[in-house]
Design a protein around this motif. Structure first.
Motif, PDB file in Angstrom:
ATOM      1  N   THR B   4     -51.158  60.752 -23.334  1.00  0.00           N
ATOM      2  CA  THR B   4     -50.254  61.838 -23.694  1.00  0.00           C
ATOM      3  C   THR B   4     -50.976  63.107 -24.116  1.00  0.00           C
ATOM      4  O   THR B   4     -50.590  64.197 -23.774  1.00  0.00           O
ATOM      5  CB  THR B   4     -49.369  61.405 -24.889  1.00  0.00           C
ATOM      6  OG1 THR B   4     -48.994  60.051 -24.695  1.00  0.00           O
ATOM      7  CG2 THR B   4     -48.160  62.283 -24.999  1.00  0.00           C
ATOM      8  N   ASN B 124     -44.477  53.948 -22.736  1.00  0.00           N
ATOM      9  CA  ASN B 124     -43.330  54.522 -22.026  1.00  0.00           C
ATOM     10  C   ASN B 124     -43.735  55.107 -20.679  1.00  0.00           C
ATOM     11  O   ASN B 124     -43.064  54.910 -19.671  1.00  0.00           O
ATOM     12  CB  ASN B 124     -42.669  55.618 -22.873  1.00  0.00           C
ATOM     13  CG  ASN B 124     -41.977  55.050 -24.095  1.00  0.00           C
ATOM     14  OD1 ASN B 124     -42.079  53.849 -24.365  1.00  0.00           O
ATOM     15  ND2 ASN B 124     -41.290  55.900 -24.834  1.00  0.00           N
ATOM     16  N   GLU B 125     -44.854  55.818 -20.674  1.00  0.00           N
ATOM     17  CA  GLU B 125     -45.331  56.439 -19.442  1.00  0.00           C
ATOM     18  C   GLU B 125     -45.732  55.373 -18.431  1.00  0.00           C
ATOM     19  O   GLU B 125     -45.427  55.470 -17.244  1.00  0.00           O
ATOM     20  CB  GLU B 125     -46.528  57.356 -19.734  1.00  0.00           C
ATOM     21  CG  GLU B 125     -46.208  58.578 -20.605  1.00  0.00           C
ATOM     22  CD  GLU B 125     -46.049  58.264 -22.101  1.00  0.00           C
ATOM     23  OE1 GLU B 125     -46.387  57.122 -22.507  1.00  0.00           O
ATOM     24  OE2 GLU B 125     -45.583  59.132 -22.847  1.00  0.00           O
ATOM     25  N   ASN B 133     -37.305  52.420 -17.262  1.00  0.00           N
ATOM     26  CA  ASN B 133     -36.990  53.452 -18.248  1.00  0.00           C
ATOM     27  C   ASN B 133     -36.979  52.861 -19.647  1.00  0.00           C
ATOM     28  O   ASN B 133     -36.283  51.892 -19.901  1.00  0.00           O
ATOM     29  CB  ASN B 133     -35.620  54.061 -17.973  1.00  0.00           C
ATOM     30  CG  ASN B 133     -35.665  55.009 -16.801  1.00  0.00           C
ATOM     31  OD1 ASN B 133     -36.672  55.694 -16.591  1.00  0.00           O
ATOM     32  ND2 ASN B 133     -34.599  55.030 -16.021  1.00  0.00           N
ATOM     33  N   GLN B 145     -38.066  62.598 -27.678  1.00  0.00           N
ATOM     34  CA  GLN B 145     -38.025  62.217 -26.271  1.00  0.00           C
ATOM     35  C   GLN B 145     -37.110  63.150 -25.465  1.00  0.00           C
ATOM     36  O   GLN B 145     -37.488  63.620 -24.393  1.00  0.00           O
ATOM     37  CB  GLN B 145     -37.547  60.761 -26.129  1.00  0.00           C
ATOM     38  CG  GLN B 145     -37.796  60.196 -24.737  1.00  0.00           C
ATOM     39  CD  GLN B 145     -37.362  58.732 -24.620  1.00  0.00           C
ATOM     40  OE1 GLN B 145     -36.314  58.345 -25.121  1.00  0.00           O
ATOM     41  NE2 GLN B 145     -38.173  57.933 -23.946  1.00  0.00           N
ATOM     42  N   ASP B 148     -38.609  66.412 -24.801  1.00  0.00           N
ATOM     43  CA  ASP B 148     -39.843  66.297 -24.031  1.00  0.00           C
ATOM     44  C   ASP B 148     -41.022  66.867 -24.816  1.00  0.00           C
ATOM     45  O   ASP B 148     -41.691  67.800 -24.400  1.00  0.00           O
ATOM     46  CB  ASP B 148     -39.691  67.024 -22.694  1.00  0.00           C
ATOM     47  CG  ASP B 148     -40.790  66.599 -21.728  1.00  0.00           C
ATOM     48  OD1 ASP B 148     -41.401  65.541 -21.980  1.00  0.00           O
ATOM     49  OD2 ASP B 148     -41.047  67.314 -20.754  1.00  0.00           O
ATOM     50  N   ASP B 149     -41.277  66.258 -25.949  1.00  0.00           N
ATOM     51  CA  ASP B 149     -42.090  66.844 -26.986  1.00  0.00           C
ATOM     52  C   ASP B 149     -43.020  65.751 -27.533  1.00  0.00           C
ATOM     53  O   ASP B 149     -42.903  64.594 -27.140  1.00  0.00           O
ATOM     54  CB  ASP B 149     -41.074  67.276 -28.063  1.00  0.00           C
ATOM     55  CG  ASP B 149     -41.612  68.235 -29.063  1.00  0.00           C
ATOM     56  OD1 ASP B 149     -42.803  68.532 -29.020  1.00  0.00           O
ATOM     57  OD2 ASP B 149     -40.810  68.667 -29.912  1.00  0.00           O
ATOM     58  N   HIS B 173     -29.707  67.932 -23.313  1.00  0.00           N
ATOM     59  CA  HIS B 173     -30.290  66.734 -22.702  1.00  0.00           C
ATOM     60  C   HIS B 173     -29.571  65.425 -23.001  1.00  0.00           C
ATOM     61  O   HIS B 173     -29.943  64.393 -22.467  1.00  0.00           O
ATOM     62  CB  HIS B 173     -31.754  66.590 -23.131  1.00  0.00           C
ATOM     63  CG  HIS B 173     -32.591  67.789 -22.824  1.00  0.00           C
ATOM     64  ND1 HIS B 173     -32.967  68.112 -21.541  1.00  0.00           N
ATOM     65  CD2 HIS B 173     -33.102  68.750 -23.619  1.00  0.00           C
ATOM     66  CE1 HIS B 173     -33.691  69.231 -21.567  1.00  0.00           C
ATOM     67  NE2 HIS B 173     -33.780  69.640 -22.822  1.00  0.00           N
TER      68      HIS B 173
END
Ligand code: SF4
Lengths: 188, 462
Positions: B4, B124-125, B133, B145, B148-149, B173
């Motif tokens: 990340t 998660n990635e 997911n 999440q 997107d942070d 979102h």
């Protein structure tokens, strides 16, 4: 593959700690008191978490519950004493349960899936939880509670209603667990 | 560790950016000071705090000394209780194991409880690459999440967002967010409750970490506030817990120490709202435990640095740290920010990047972190030790030596300060020549026109 990983990790640990000095555990803190817990302190600490607390003599428990549930219909887990609450059939909007142990110092109630407590999900999904605590279940502190509990049972420690402080640190009661926790303490 | 943050610039550059961000500074200051006050008051209630801290420290040290034996015992107990134990040497192996376990269930969606270990390995990635997911269910993690942070605090990962920003993120979102959503914390929490409820009820697989594992009984322990943990731990058919090998405690009794140390140090409460404990496969669930090394055994091999493995992730050290308060969590470029991050990240990842080499300098060595640490990790001592181990360029060393020479003598300091004061306008933000290596990783402090010492001499004589 997993077997290889296991051996590698254990080998790495052994070589990492080789020659390290023995580390003795020092327990100078207050341990088990073996004494009964302070009912007033427990009630006060549970109230601190913004839960509603009633302290009533054992003989008045049924009447107290009847009063609380005048506007509600609660789900009853198996083994809950029917002389305290025996609802009619219908759609419920909350749950009632007993508990295994309660801790005065921290205002905590522990459920261990014993009689009258249901499964973990049963006291989680409803938005309202009414919990019955007997005076003799209240212990003074955490070590007393640990000593009374069986680790191998599914345990849920509850200290007030569900809460979050994730938004600018403002405490908001109730996110996913029951948003209202009400406790009846039966004394005597 | 997680991909990340790869490619992030060094701590000082990140910190300089963060210091300019007044919203972030305001939020951080408010948050850290609030928690600090609460912590101090509930810690003060226990007159045996020092003894609990000593017990916490020695239990952890003892466990680490015999980690191999206790892990084997843990494995036996979990297996006997119907669970399956997996071992993962590194992040990639752990991610592979979890992805395989999820695939075996036939599911493509999982719910998650906030877990630093899974963040550390970038789970998660990794799952996303396998078409799975992962939905974070902690309110703050959800905010992070959806926005997107990156998380910025161990305990309150969205501490850098204010309510208006959170409302914006939800409206943009969060599927099904009410159009007239207000920015009241209560309304925002309600929106999250509604959004996640269906997900909880439908999820077949959950992934968690754990705060503690008990070798004697095979029990796992998760502390939380919101109830999303209880949802994830009890409702789905399959539960996968990824836990660092250092999270072990030898006996059930040991928990009595940590259930007093952690909530009080962490959220400043006598007890957190919910704690779940389970042993093996519970109430009809399938249970998998993934034991994670990922650099921990190399930390264990370091005589000074190994004490970082005692950490119970309470975040008390973040909340008292003057550097953290100003720089914010993102500047550390790791899932472990603050003082503990400054000693844990370089040890877990090695000090190969300029960022990781700069982390041991993200401290003024004031010692506040050591004082509040419930397991008495001597963070300043480890920082100093790591500074010695980092491979610094010659210019950095020269810079440090020069600073040492000046600061060691008060007369020289006075002289240097007066000189600096006069030359103030001329001082560049970066030192020239070989000394730029020093200012590249450190801010040149603004030089005051007159030093306190000079002012005192002048005013004091009147
Ligand atoms: S280092 Fe100590 S104070 Fe910091 S998070 Fe870990 S246990 Fe808490």
């Amino acid at each position: 593959m997993s077997a290889a990983a296991r051996e590698v990790i254990l080998r790495r640990i052994r070589s990492a700690v080789e020659g390290a000095p023995e580390a003795e555990i020092v327990r100078g803190y207050k341990g088990i008191t073996g004494e009964p817990g302070d009912v007033e302190l427990f009630a006060e600490r549970v109230r601190d978490y913004k839960a509603v607390v009633h302290v009533v003599p054992r003989a008045e428990v049924a009447a107290t519950i009847a009063g609380i549930t005048a506007q509600r219909l609660l789900a009853v887990p198996e083994g809950f004493p029917s002389h305290w609450y025996a609802p009619s059939e219908g759609e419920t909007d909350g749950v009632i349960s007993t508990c295994a142990v309660a801790i005065a110092e921290t205002g905590t109630i522990v459920l261990d899936a014993g009689p009258g407590q249901g499964t973990r999900a049963q006291t989680l999904i409803p938005d309202y939880h009414l919990c019955l605590v007997r005076e003799d279940q209240i212990v003074p502190n955490v070590p007393d509670a640990i000593a009374r509990l069986d680790a191998t049972r599914p345990l849920t420690w509850i200290s007030g209603p569900s809460a979050t402080s994730d938004i600018e640190l403002n405490r908001v009661e109730g996110v996913h667990g029951p948003r209202t926790l009400e406790v009846v303490i039966a004394i005597g | 560790m997680s991909g990340t943050f790869v490619g992030m610039p060094t701590f000082p550059k990140n910190a300089a950016k963060a210091v300019q961000d007044s919203q972030l500074r305001f939020n951080l200051r408010k948050a850290t000071h609030t928690i600090r006050g609460k912590r101090a008051s509930v810690v003060g209630e226990l007159d045996d705090w020092a003894e609990l801290r000593e017990a916490g420290k020695t239990i952890k040290d003892h466990t680490l000394r015999h980690l191999d034996d206790y892990l084997i015992q843990m494995e036996e107990k979990v297996t006997a209780a119907g669970g399956t134990v997996h071992w993962a040497r590194d992040a990639a192996e752990a991610n592979r194991i979890v992805a395989r376990l999820v695939k075996e269930t036939g599911e493509t969606e999982v719910v998650k409880v906030k877990s630093m270990a899974t963040q550390e390995i970038g789970l998660n990635e990794a799952l996303a690459e396998e078409g799975i997911n992962a939905y974070e269910t902690d309110l703050a993690e959800l905010i992070v999440q959806l926005g997107d942070d990156f998380p910025s605090h161990i305990l309150v990962p969205a501490i850098h967002r204010n309510r208006a920003e959170i409302r914006e993120i939800f409206l943009k979102h969060m599927a099904g967010a009410p159009k007239d959503l207000s920015d009241e914390p209560r309304a925002l929490a309600e929106a999250a409750r509604v959004y996640l409820r269906q997900r909880f009820l439908e999820a077949k697989v959950a992934i968690s970490g754990a705060n503690f594992m008990i070798a004697e009984t095979g029990t796992l322990v998760v502390l939380e506030s919101e109830g999303n943990g209880r949802m994830c731990l009890t409702l789905p058919k399959t539960l996968i817990s990824v836990v660092g090998i250092e999270k072990l405690l030898p006996t059930w009794q040991d928990l009595e120490v940590f259930l007093q140390l952690l909530p009080r140090s962490s959220t400043g409460e006598r007890m957190n709202p919910y704690t779940s404990m389970w042993t093996g496969a519970t109430e009809g669930q399938e249970f998998h435990l993934v034991l994670l090394d990922n650099g921990r055994t190399s930390v264990l091999a370091d005589k000074v640095g190994r004490q970082a493995l005692r950490c119970i992730r309470c975040s008390a050290c973040l909340n008292v740290c003057p550097v953290y308060e100003r720089a914010g969590g993102h500047a550390y470029g790791s899932v472990y920010p603050g003082p503990i991050g400054a000693i844990l990240t370089p040890q877990l990842r090695g000090m190969d990047t300029p960022l990781d080499r700069s982390l041991p300098y993200a401290s003024s060595l004031c010692g506040a972190c050591y004082e509040v640490c419930p397991v008495a990790i001597d963070i300043p001592a480890v920082l100093v030790d790591l500074r010695g181990k980092a491979r610094h360029t010659r210019a950095e060393k020269a810079g440090m030596a020069a600073a040492g020479w000046v600061f060691n003598r008060s007369k020289r300091l006075a002289k240097a300060q007066r000189f600096g004061g006069r030359m103030r306008k001329l001082v560049p933000k970066r030192l020239p020549g070989p000394l730029s290596g020093w200012t590249d990783t450190r801010d040149m402090p603004d030089i005051p026109a007159e030093s306190f010492r000079d002012w005192w001499m002048r005013e004091g004589k009147r």
